[in-house]
Design a protein around this motif. Sequence first.
Motif: not given
Length: 135
Positions: A106, A108, A111-112, A114-115, A120, A125, A127
Amino acid sequence: MSDGKHPPDGPPPDAGLTGGEPPVPPWEVTTRADGGRAVVRLRGELDIACSEDLRRELNEARREHGEHLVLDLAELEFMDSNGLSVIVACYKAATAAGGSLTLAGPRPIVRRALEITGLHRRIPVTETLQEALAG
């Protein structure tokens, strides 16, 4: 008064475009088999407008390729709560059937999301897609 190049009442057709920013790619989903898993590549923006399309594609991938899936998110530019909901539903269905779901590569901003939601910690997840396929 019109100068013959622009409509008389309004800005030129490209007036709202910002210089230097690449356009967002159109929404696209592709699926392929890889070592007993379905690799589903998402491209563009995943939002309310296409979340049902993704739901159908993921269900089809599970029917055709089995319950082990990898979502390749490397080209996903944006994901809203509707997209997250579809991914969670797929994760629940796949794992309930003895399968798995991994999210690979994902960007950034994705990813954010998901976080922030804590997904996550629930859904694996990686890289890169290669890392997901090796695992």
